[in-house]
Scaffold this active site. Sequence first.
Site, PDB file in Angstrom:
ATOM      1  N   PRO A  32     -32.713 -42.267  47.130  1.00 56.12           N
ATOM      2  CA  PRO A  32     -32.063 -40.987  47.448  1.00 56.12           C
ATOM      3  C   PRO A  32     -32.947 -39.834  46.998  1.00 56.12           C
ATOM      4  CG  PRO A  32     -31.077 -41.954  45.489  1.00 56.12           C
ATOM      5  CD  PRO A  32     -32.060 -42.959  46.012  1.00 56.12           C
ATOM      6  N   CYS A 116     -31.333 -38.233  37.591  1.00 54.92           N
ATOM      7  CA  CYS A 116     -31.869 -36.942  38.027  1.00 54.92           C
ATOM      8  C   CYS A 116     -32.319 -36.132  36.812  1.00 54.92           C
ATOM      9  CB  CYS A 116     -30.825 -36.169  38.817  1.00 54.92           C
ATOM     10  SG  CYS A 116     -31.428 -34.562  39.387  1.00 54.92           S
ATOM     11  N   ASN A 217     -38.479 -48.922  40.273  1.00 54.08           N
ATOM     12  CA  ASN A 217     -38.700 -47.662  40.984  1.00 54.08           C
ATOM     13  C   ASN A 217     -39.750 -46.851  40.230  1.00 54.08           C
ATOM     14  OD1 ASN A 217     -36.998 -44.542  41.130  1.00 54.08           O
ATOM     15  ND2 ASN A 217     -38.129 -45.406  42.831  1.00 54.08           N
TER      16      ASN A 217
END
Length: 286
Positions: A32, A116, A217
Amino acid sequence: MGNSKTTGLIGPITLGSGSHAVRLDTPVILAPMSGVTDLPFRRLAKRQGAGLVVSEMIASWAMVRENRVTLRMAEVDGCGGPSAVQLAGCDPAAMAEAARIAVGHGADLIDINFGCPVKKVAVGQAAGSALMRDEIAAARILEATVQAVPVPVTLKMRMGWDHATLNAPSLARIAEASGIQMVTVHGRTRQQFYTGVADWRFIAQVKQAVRLPVIANGDILTEDDAAEALRQSGADGVMIGRGCYGRPWFPALIARFLVTGQRQAEPALAEHDVRIARQRGRGGHQ
């Protein structure tokens, strides 16, 4: 023949059980990314062969208020196979309600954002990576979201807030106990933002801490990066973010390489233009 050093590095993953179980045949996931993974981009990536695509990060409070722009951002791709909506927030009740709304609009999977790093989210809203600093609050959000929906719920996080508090393994255990079905770890701390080098070896500590599927990731920009990230982390799949900028086909190239050991050339510009035109003709242009 595929290269034995790269084939077999990934296999199918099944999240959840029963009628709402989600199967990822090739766990190579489009990350995302705000302002990048909009609906047309996700549709292109899915049609090219991404194992899973995830919406842009959606603020739970905006979802609960049924903000028109937010609902459009969370629209599922409708290309077959599972689609995920990522939610961010610091209030368990709002996260739970936002998850229910997303599932009501067709989401097959809910992803929770504890990664985030931007100031507006992590400091101003005490959400995103800020929740790695408060495991009690994090657990409440995880539990409330899992209990609110019948579909699998997953978690994306970082190694920790900073290198003095690398608590991703302990938070992964909390997530597992809360009913989370899969954990993605970005191999950086919040304080690193996107500087330095992603630490794929650290992700192995998360993999060893839980029985859940773990996704690696960070800094996966080539096929070889993906293979090396899996080797160092022992993870079950990879999530690709910035490596997909302008390349919605890139997850499919990674998946092919990890499954078969074969490299596939990127599409020519003319071929890409045709795909874009076809996508817009299907109503995917915003």
